[in-house]
Design a protein around this motif. Sequence first.
Motif, PDB file in Angstrom:
ATOM      1  N   SER A 161     -32.445 -24.515 -24.317  1.00 34.40           N
ATOM      2  CA  SER A 161     -33.640 -23.838 -23.958  1.00 34.40           C
ATOM      3  C   SER A 161     -34.297 -24.158 -22.790  1.00 34.40           C
ATOM      4  O   SER A 161     -33.887 -25.381 -22.146  1.00 34.40           O
ATOM      5  CB  SER A 161     -34.573 -23.947 -24.989  1.00 34.40           C
ATOM      6  OG  SER A 161     -34.822 -25.475 -25.492  1.00 34.40           O
ATOM      7  N   ARG A 162     -35.403 -23.669 -22.290  1.00 36.07           N
ATOM      8  CA  ARG A 162     -36.161 -24.230 -21.132  1.00 36.07           C
ATOM      9  C   ARG A 162     -36.646 -25.702 -21.558  1.00 36.07           C
ATOM     10  O   ARG A 162     -36.569 -26.554 -20.547  1.00 36.07           O
ATOM     11  CB  ARG A 162     -37.266 -23.451 -21.065  1.00 36.07           C
ATOM     12  CG  ARG A 162     -38.257 -23.893 -19.811  1.00 36.07           C
ATOM     13  CD  ARG A 162     -39.166 -22.852 -19.292  1.00 36.07           C
ATOM     14  NE  ARG A 162     -39.913 -23.206 -18.152  1.00 36.07           N
ATOM     15  CZ  ARG A 162     -41.136 -22.573 -17.554  1.00 36.07           C
ATOM     16  NH1 ARG A 162     -41.589 -21.428 -18.157  1.00 36.07           N
ATOM     17  NH2 ARG A 162     -41.743 -23.146 -16.763  1.00 36.07           N
ATOM     18  N   ILE A 163     -36.914 -26.028 -22.622  1.00 36.80           N
ATOM     19  CA  ILE A 163     -37.689 -27.250 -23.080  1.00 36.80           C
ATOM     20  C   ILE A 163     -36.390 -28.303 -23.026  1.00 36.80           C
ATOM     21  O   ILE A 163     -36.697 -29.548 -22.383  1.00 36.80           O
ATOM     22  CB  ILE A 163     -38.303 -27.212 -24.429  1.00 36.80           C
ATOM     23  CG1 ILE A 163     -39.485 -26.525 -24.428  1.00 36.80           C
ATOM     24  CG2 ILE A 163     -38.761 -28.766 -24.827  1.00 36.80           C
ATOM     25  CD1 ILE A 163     -40.145 -26.326 -25.585  1.00 36.80           C
ATOM     26  N   SER A 164     -35.499 -27.740 -23.501  1.00 35.95           N
ATOM     27  CA  SER A 164     -34.187 -28.784 -23.415  1.00 35.95           C
ATOM     28  C   SER A 164     -33.577 -29.033 -22.100  1.00 35.95           C
ATOM     29  O   SER A 164     -33.582 -30.168 -21.542  1.00 35.95           O
ATOM     30  CB  SER A 164     -33.011 -28.124 -24.091  1.00 35.95           C
ATOM     31  OG  SER A 164     -33.267 -27.936 -25.765  1.00 35.95           O
ATOM     32  N   ARG A 165     -33.815 -28.144 -21.132  1.00 30.30           N
ATOM     33  CA  ARG A 165     -33.551 -28.349 -19.698  1.00 30.30           C
ATOM     34  C   ARG A 165     -34.379 -29.546 -19.058  1.00 30.30           C
ATOM     35  O   ARG A 165     -33.937 -30.109 -18.439  1.00 30.30           O
ATOM     36  CB  ARG A 165     -33.363 -27.025 -19.085  1.00 30.30           C
ATOM     37  CG  ARG A 165     -32.417 -26.064 -19.225  1.00 30.30           C
ATOM     38  CD  ARG A 165     -32.225 -24.802 -18.457  1.00 30.30           C
ATOM     39  NE  ARG A 165     -33.306 -24.166 -18.269  1.00 30.30           N
ATOM     40  CZ  ARG A 165     -33.337 -23.067 -18.958  1.00 30.30           C
ATOM     41  NH1 ARG A 165     -32.625 -22.657 -19.741  1.00 30.30           N
ATOM     42  NH2 ARG A 165     -34.628 -22.094 -18.628  1.00 30.30           N
ATOM     43  N   ILE A 166     -35.633 -29.059 -19.294  1.00 24.99           N
ATOM     44  CA  ILE A 166     -36.601 -30.100 -18.595  1.00 24.99           C
ATOM     45  C   ILE A 166     -36.382 -31.556 -19.381  1.00 24.99           C
ATOM     46  O   ILE A 166     -36.359 -32.443 -18.608  1.00 24.99           O
ATOM     47  CB  ILE A 166     -38.267 -29.694 -19.286  1.00 24.99           C
ATOM     48  CG1 ILE A 166     -38.404 -28.261 -18.485  1.00 24.99           C
ATOM     49  CG2 ILE A 166     -38.995 -30.755 -18.821  1.00 24.99           C
ATOM     50  CD1 ILE A 166     -39.632 -27.749 -18.934  1.00 24.99           C
ATOM     51  N   LEU A 193     -32.501 -38.114 -17.557  1.00 22.77           N
ATOM     52  CA  LEU A 193     -31.595 -38.465 -16.317  1.00 22.77           C
ATOM     53  C   LEU A 193     -32.302 -39.132 -15.347  1.00 22.77           C
ATOM     54  O   LEU A 193     -31.941 -40.264 -14.956  1.00 22.77           O
ATOM     55  CB  LEU A 193     -30.926 -37.086 -15.711  1.00 22.77           C
ATOM     56  CG  LEU A 193     -30.043 -37.510 -14.590  1.00 22.77           C
ATOM     57  CD1 LEU A 193     -28.863 -38.371 -15.023  1.00 22.77           C
ATOM     58  CD2 LEU A 193     -29.486 -36.187 -13.897  1.00 22.77           C
ATOM     59  N   ALA A 194     -33.470 -38.481 -14.914  1.00 23.04           N
ATOM     60  CA  ALA A 194     -34.332 -39.185 -13.960  1.00 23.04           C
ATOM     61  C   ALA A 194     -34.692 -40.594 -14.466  1.00 23.04           C
ATOM     62  O   ALA A 194     -34.630 -41.586 -13.573  1.00 23.04           O
ATOM     63  CB  ALA A 194     -35.237 -38.418 -13.671  1.00 23.04           C
ATOM     64  N   LEU A 195     -35.426 -40.950 -15.471  1.00 22.04           N
ATOM     65  CA  LEU A 195     -35.929 -42.177 -15.991  1.00 22.04           C
ATOM     66  C   LEU A 195     -34.809 -43.100 -16.230  1.00 22.04           C
ATOM     67  O   LEU A 195     -35.071 -44.049 -15.885  1.00 22.04           O
ATOM     68  CB  LEU A 195     -36.732 -41.722 -17.447  1.00 22.04           C
ATOM     69  CG  LEU A 195     -38.076 -41.200 -17.334  1.00 22.04           C
ATOM     70  CD1 LEU A 195     -38.681 -40.837 -18.436  1.00 22.04           C
ATOM     71  CD2 LEU A 195     -38.871 -41.601 -16.202  1.00 22.04           C
ATOM     72  N   SER A 196     -33.507 -42.627 -16.724  1.00 21.19           N
ATOM     73  CA  SER A 196     -32.476 -43.630 -16.964  1.00 21.19           C
ATOM     74  C   SER A 196     -31.932 -44.278 -15.495  1.00 21.19           C
ATOM     75  O   SER A 196     -31.691 -44.982 -15.466  1.00 21.19           O
ATOM     76  CB  SER A 196     -31.390 -42.926 -17.604  1.00 21.19           C
ATOM     77  OG  SER A 196     -31.781 -42.288 -18.781  1.00 21.19           O
ATOM     78  N   LEU A 197     -31.877 -43.179 -14.549  1.00 18.53           N
ATOM     79  CA  LEU A 197     -31.575 -43.556 -13.268  1.00 18.53           C
ATOM     80  C   LEU A 197     -32.441 -44.442 -12.568  1.00 18.53           C
ATOM     81  O   LEU A 197     -32.314 -45.811 -12.014  1.00 18.53           O
ATOM     82  CB  LEU A 197     -31.532 -42.378 -12.187  1.00 18.53           C
ATOM     83  CG  LEU A 197     -30.717 -42.516 -10.740  1.00 18.53           C
ATOM     84  CD1 LEU A 197     -29.622 -43.501 -10.853  1.00 18.53           C
ATOM     85  CD2 LEU A 197     -31.174 -41.250  -9.862  1.00 18.53           C
ATOM     86  N   LEU A 198     -33.929 -44.271 -12.835  1.00 12.86           N
ATOM     87  CA  LEU A 198     -34.883 -45.328 -12.301  1.00 12.86           C
ATOM     88  C   LEU A 198     -34.670 -46.630 -12.982  1.00 12.86           C
ATOM     89  O   LEU A 198     -34.882 -47.454 -12.382  1.00 12.86           O
ATOM     90  CB  LEU A 198     -36.214 -44.467 -12.561  1.00 12.86           C
ATOM     91  CG  LEU A 198     -37.583 -45.494 -12.436  1.00 12.86           C
ATOM     92  CD1 LEU A 198     -37.453 -45.577 -10.939  1.00 12.86           C
ATOM     93  CD2 LEU A 198     -38.722 -44.895 -12.651  1.00 12.86           C
ATOM     94  N   ALA A 199     -34.569 -46.633 -14.451  1.00 14.09           N
ATOM     95  CA  ALA A 199     -34.432 -47.737 -15.233  1.00 14.09           C
ATOM     96  C   ALA A 199     -33.024 -48.485 -14.530  1.00 14.09           C
ATOM     97  O   ALA A 199     -33.031 -49.956 -14.459  1.00 14.09           O
ATOM     98  CB  ALA A 199     -34.403 -47.522 -16.611  1.00 14.09           C
ATOM     99  N   PHE A 200     -32.008 -47.591 -14.122  1.00 11.66           N
ATOM    100  CA  PHE A 200     -30.951 -48.426 -13.535  1.00 11.66           C
ATOM    101  C   PHE A 200     -31.255 -49.368 -12.530  1.00 11.66           C
ATOM    102  O   PHE A 200     -30.870 -50.414 -12.132  1.00 11.66           O
ATOM    103  CB  PHE A 200     -29.867 -47.297 -13.670  1.00 11.66           C
ATOM    104  CG  PHE A 200     -28.526 -47.990 -13.248  1.00 11.66           C
ATOM    105  CD1 PHE A 200     -27.605 -48.805 -13.742  1.00 11.66           C
ATOM    106  CD2 PHE A 200     -27.992 -48.156 -11.739  1.00 11.66           C
ATOM    107  CE1 PHE A 200     -26.468 -49.249 -13.391  1.00 11.66           C
ATOM    108  CE2 PHE A 200     -27.059 -48.717 -11.276  1.00 11.66           C
ATOM    109  CZ  PHE A 200     -26.229 -49.429 -12.147  1.00 11.66           C
ATOM    110  N   LEU A 201     -31.853 -48.513 -11.564  1.00 18.16           N
ATOM    111  CA  LEU A 201     -32.206 -49.039 -10.170  1.00 18.16           C
ATOM    112  C   LEU A 201     -33.124 -50.009 -10.400  1.00 18.16           C
ATOM    113  O   LEU A 201     -33.172 -51.392  -9.646  1.00 18.16           O
ATOM    114  CB  LEU A 201     -32.716 -47.692  -9.351  1.00 18.16           C
ATOM    115  CG  LEU A 201     -31.912 -46.434  -8.870  1.00 18.16           C
ATOM    116  CD1 LEU A 201     -32.655 -45.806  -8.005  1.00 18.16           C
ATOM    117  CD2 LEU A 201     -30.673 -47.280  -8.100  1.00 18.16           C
ATOM    118  N   VAL A 202     -34.104 -50.142 -11.259  1.00 13.82           N
ATOM    119  CA  VAL A 202     -35.020 -51.212 -11.493  1.00 13.82           C
ATOM    120  C   VAL A 202     -34.120 -52.593 -11.925  1.00 13.82           C
ATOM    121  O   VAL A 202     -34.259 -53.533 -11.513  1.00 13.82           O
ATOM    122  CB  VAL A 202     -36.102 -50.879 -12.341  1.00 13.82           C
ATOM    123  CG1 VAL A 202     -36.890 -52.316 -13.084  1.00 13.82           C
ATOM    124  CG2 VAL A 202     -37.066 -49.776 -11.983  1.00 13.82           C
TER     125      VAL A 202
END
Length: 206
Positions: free
Chosen positions: A11-16, A22-31
């Motif tokens: 669904s649209r909500i699931s896509r968001i 994904l974005a927050l996990s990547l950010l946490a990994f970079l931190v």
Amino acid sequence: MDDRAGIPPSSRISRIIHIAVLALSLLAFLVGLLLIGPRILAYFSFWALGGTMLGMALLVARDRGWRIREIGVPIAVSAVINTVLLMVEARTGFDGATAALPVFAGLWVGIIAPLAQLITAFPNRAFRQPRAVLAWLALAVVAYILLLEVVFRPLGFMPYAALPLDDDIARLRVYGLMLALSFLAHAGLFALAHLLERNGLMPRRG
């Protein structure tokens, strides 16, 4: 339904949610990489985070219409690994890498991302191929063990006090426990998926 992926479209909500996780996990990994350096790769929590990023990236790609033959297996493997992480943290608390992060990043790596990956796996019908998931799960855990033994141990670094550099027996015990917990989590998640499906709480297998 996307037969190539073997799971229903989001669904649209699931896509968001997939993009945000994904974005927050990547950010946490970079931190973590900036604060701790390459040693974060020795910590199981960041292996689990890598699995979350892979699972979410596959879902985002599927949501965008990419032709993906089968994504259920890697999503299920990631869910199992994250479940093991939650089981360990419930007993011992955050590991050194997660505890060294800023508060929100630590909570993301240690609790929020694992739960997001686990919860996402069920509506996406990831638990459909137990043998394939078990094989890839064993391979992932063995790869993590080999990384510790072949790369980090010769450098004089092990991420946990339960893995002493000079005690092979103690390390073997921990590795055996890790494999046992992985297989236990695998069996429990597949059993739960079957129960949810049988009671109409999860989409049936296609």
